[in-house]
Design a protein around this motif. Structure first.
Motif, PDB file in Angstrom:
ATOM      1  N   GLY A 101      25.323 -27.772 -88.855  1.00  0.00           N
ATOM      2  CA  GLY A 101      26.103 -27.071 -90.157  1.00  0.00           C
ATOM      3  C   GLY A 101      27.434 -27.670 -89.878  1.00  0.00           C
ATOM      4  O   GLY A 101      28.162 -27.624 -91.038  1.00  0.00           O
ATOM      5  N   ALA A 102      28.032 -27.609 -88.764  1.00  0.00           N
ATOM      6  CA  ALA A 102      29.347 -28.120 -88.714  1.00  0.00           C
ATOM      7  C   ALA A 102      29.654 -29.349 -89.271  1.00  0.00           C
ATOM      8  O   ALA A 102      30.773 -29.896 -89.955  1.00  0.00           O
ATOM      9  N   PHE A 132      33.734 -18.664 -92.059  1.00  0.00           N
ATOM     10  CA  PHE A 132      33.268 -19.561 -90.765  1.00  0.00           C
ATOM     11  C   PHE A 132      32.567 -20.728 -91.262  1.00  0.00           C
ATOM     12  O   PHE A 132      31.723 -20.733 -92.026  1.00  0.00           O
ATOM     13  N   HIS A 133      33.041 -21.876 -90.722  1.00  0.00           N
ATOM     14  CA  HIS A 133      32.726 -23.201 -91.247  1.00  0.00           C
ATOM     15  C   HIS A 133      31.970 -24.104 -90.010  1.00  0.00           C
ATOM     16  O   HIS A 133      31.714 -25.131 -90.233  1.00  0.00           O
ATOM     17  N   GLU A 176      32.019 -19.513 -98.744  1.00  0.00           N
ATOM     18  CA  GLU A 176      30.472 -19.058 -98.551  1.00  0.00           C
ATOM     19  C   GLU A 176      30.513 -18.105 -99.476  1.00  0.00           C
ATOM     20  O   GLU A 176      31.215 -17.154 -99.776  1.00  0.00           O
ATOM     21  N   ASP A 220      29.615 -23.608 -98.710  1.00  0.00           N
ATOM     22  CA  ASP A 220      29.099 -23.773 -97.633  1.00  0.00           C
ATOM     23  C   ASP A 220      27.575 -22.944 -97.517  1.00  0.00           C
ATOM     24  O   ASP A 220      27.820 -21.595 -97.611  1.00  0.00           O
ATOM     25  N   VAL A 259      25.273 -23.124 -95.091  1.00  0.00           N
ATOM     26  CA  VAL A 259      24.614 -23.506 -93.833  1.00  0.00           C
ATOM     27  C   VAL A 259      23.824 -22.337 -93.482  1.00  0.00           C
ATOM     28  O   VAL A 259      22.685 -22.185 -92.993  1.00  0.00           O
ATOM     29  N   GLN A 260      24.213 -21.005 -93.579  1.00  0.00           N
ATOM     30  CA  GLN A 260      23.397 -19.702 -93.274  1.00  0.00           C
ATOM     31  C   GLN A 260      22.804 -19.092 -94.577  1.00  0.00           C
ATOM     32  O   GLN A 260      21.737 -18.588 -94.255  1.00  0.00           O
ATOM     33  N   LYS A 266      20.970 -25.133 -90.543  1.00  0.00           N
ATOM     34  CA  LYS A 266      20.282 -23.999 -90.025  1.00  0.00           C
ATOM     35  C   LYS A 266      18.645 -23.918 -90.672  1.00  0.00           C
ATOM     36  O   LYS A 266      17.886 -24.695 -89.907  1.00  0.00           O
TER      37      LYS A 266
HETATM   38  N1  PLP Z   1      28.860 -22.541 -91.812  1.00  0.00           N
HETATM   39  C1  PLP Z   1      28.340 -21.571 -91.637  1.00  0.00           C
HETATM   40  C2  PLP Z   1      28.267 -20.516 -92.886  1.00  0.00           C
HETATM   41  C3  PLP Z   1      27.906 -20.877 -90.554  1.00  0.00           C
HETATM   42  O1  PLP Z   1      27.402 -19.667 -90.430  1.00  0.00           O
HETATM   43  C4  PLP Z   1      27.506 -21.701 -89.427  1.00  0.00           C
HETATM   44  C5  PLP Z   1      27.182 -21.170 -88.065  1.00  0.00           C
HETATM   45  O2  PLP Z   1      26.875 -20.281 -88.045  1.00  0.00           O
HETATM   46  C6  PLP Z   1      28.288 -22.937 -89.699  1.00  0.00           C
HETATM   47  C7  PLP Z   1      28.749 -23.415 -90.494  1.00  0.00           C
HETATM   48  C8  PLP Z   1      28.332 -23.936 -88.215  1.00  0.00           C
HETATM   49  O3  PLP Z   1      26.811 -24.293 -88.094  1.00  0.00           O
HETATM   50  P1  PLP Z   1      26.447 -25.052 -86.891  1.00  0.00           P
HETATM   51  O4  PLP Z   1      26.461 -24.160 -85.628  1.00  0.00           O
HETATM   52  O5  PLP Z   1      25.077 -25.474 -86.959  1.00  0.00           O
HETATM   53  O6  PLP Z   1      27.412 -26.255 -86.480  1.00  0.00           O
END
Ligand code: PLP
Length: 409
Positions: free
Chosen positions: A124-125, A157-158, A210, A243, A245-246, A272
């Protein structure tokens, strides 16, 4: 030409022979792994679907799915077959060559979202790093290099890399790692006047959000704010980065959470749940920004790995409208049952991304759930529920009845 290789007779336990024989797994972990994670006191050794088993054979209903990763549960058969089949062909090839799973997955993502190009990474990062690089480069190309600042939301959170930490709108993550990448402003979610002011006073490339802040406590941004934001970014020639990711890959009952709010993002990041338990990140670029990267502008050794992409194809191809309506139905069941129940103060979220605030202390509730055979996560002051998207209704109902009795007692 492929030759059949004799099975090597390799057993994972052989690799551990002689290593730390006096220690059990918990002791070994504590001795050798950097202590960045406060682990729960159990070792998960195996599972199937939404049931996992610990080292003593005790079973749990898994309501965390590896923090929204195992989209179709543990050791899903179709997912396993996709991986095994691809591993037997080619497990990795440099991005200097074409591979089928990577191209097919990019096509599937674009066809399902209307986006035009995909960059693959591993987490995700990294998906967010790519989104940030794309937004900055696009703004530099079209408006000038001084338009480098990105607005993100407070409580967001990113990720944990230095740039995605800088994007993350929570000061306590920043403190130990100064200096972070400059060029981020954190706005109050829901505050229109403040965002208008920020855009007036600064040279802004993009707004990154998000739709539901996951780590921030399963908090949806207000729907009317998101609708307004969609118009505001267009009127002010700003990019909208979402974002996912979640929230992505079916979690909220739509393929991506922005689809719940009629948004048209320019850049979408996800990871994820995309590959159902293998590491894969994706950054999707809309028609407007599709030309932002050229040769050498970005890269990743493992990004788009064929095994991870084959796994993702097996996940994404099953997230259709009928499946998503089941996700929404199970989410509505969770909301209905938890809302107003004794010992539960409030419920938030969307689809199978649900948070609730217990009256009892949070660690106590999570420990009691575990004791009674249910694995839950936390997010800020909430118990966070992120089950596998295909969790059987019977497992979900059993887990909820345990949660209710833990919260009530
Ligand atoms: N972005 C969001 C919204 C997340 O919830 C997360 C992790 O919880 C990330 C980015 C970071 O993802 P990763 O842990 O796969 O780098």
């Amino acid at each position: 030409m492929r030759e059949e290789m004799p099975a090597a007779g390799y057993k994972a336990e052989n690799a551990l022979k002689g290593m730390g024989e006096a220690m059990n797994i918990k002791e070994m972990d504590q001795e050798y792994i950097a202590p960045t994670y406060k682990r729960f006191p159990i070792e998960i050794v195996e599972g199937k679907g939404s049931i996992v088993r610990d080292e003593n054979g005790k079973e749990y209903i898994d309501l965390g799915s590896g923090i929204a990763v195992t989209s179709f549960g543990i050791a899903d058969d179709i997912w396993q077959q996709a991986i095994i089949s691809q591993i037997g062909k080619v497990q990795h090839m440099s991005n200097l060559y074409y591979t089928e799973p990577c191209a097919k997955l990019a096509q599937m993502l674009c066809e399902k979202t209307g986006m035009r190009k995909v960059f693959f990474s591993n987490s995700g990062a990294e998906a967010n790093e790519c989104a940030i690089k794309a937004a900055r480069k696009y703004a530099a190309d079209t408006k000038g290099p001084e338009y480098s600042t990105i607005v993100t939301m407070k409580n967001s959170f990113h990720g944990r890399t230095l740039t995605t930490l800088a994007a993350t709108g929570q000061e306590h993550y920043h403190e130990l790692f100064q200096p972070l990448t400059p060029g981020f402003i954190h706005a109050d979610p829901g505050n229109r006047e403040q965002l208008e002011e920020i855009v007036k006073e600064n040279k802004i490339a993009a707004v990154m959000i998000e739709c539901i802040q996951g780590e921030g406590g399963v908090l949806p941004l207000p729907a009317d704010y998101l609708e307004w934001l969609g118009r505001f970014v267009k009127e002010n020639d700003l990019l909208l980065v979402v974002d996912e990711v979640q929230t992505g890959n079916g979690r909220t009952g739509k393929l991506y959470s922005y689809m719940n709010f009629g948004l048209e993002p320019d850049i979408v990041s996800t990871a994820k749940g995309l590959a159902g338990g293998l590491p894969l990140g994706a950054t999707m670029l809309s028609e407007k920004v599709q030309g932002v990267f050229g040769y050498g502008d970005h890269g990743s050794t493992f990004g788009g790995n064929p095994v991870c992409c084959a796994a993702a194809l097996s996940i994404l191809s099953r997230i259709d409208d009928a499946f998503l309506s089941e996700v929404r139905e199970k989410g509505e069941y969770l909301f209905r049952t938890l809302s107003g129940a004794p010992g539960i103060e409030s419920v938030s979220g969307m689809g199978l991304m649900v948070g609730f605030k217990p009256v009892k202390p949070l660690p106590e509730v999570i420990a009691a759930c575990m004791e009674n055979g249910v694995l839950c996560l936390s997010a800020k002051d909430k118990v966070r529920i992120l089950p596998a998207l295909n969790i059987p209704k019977t497992d979900l109902e059993k887990a909820v009845s345990i949660i209710l009795s833990v919260c009530e007692a």
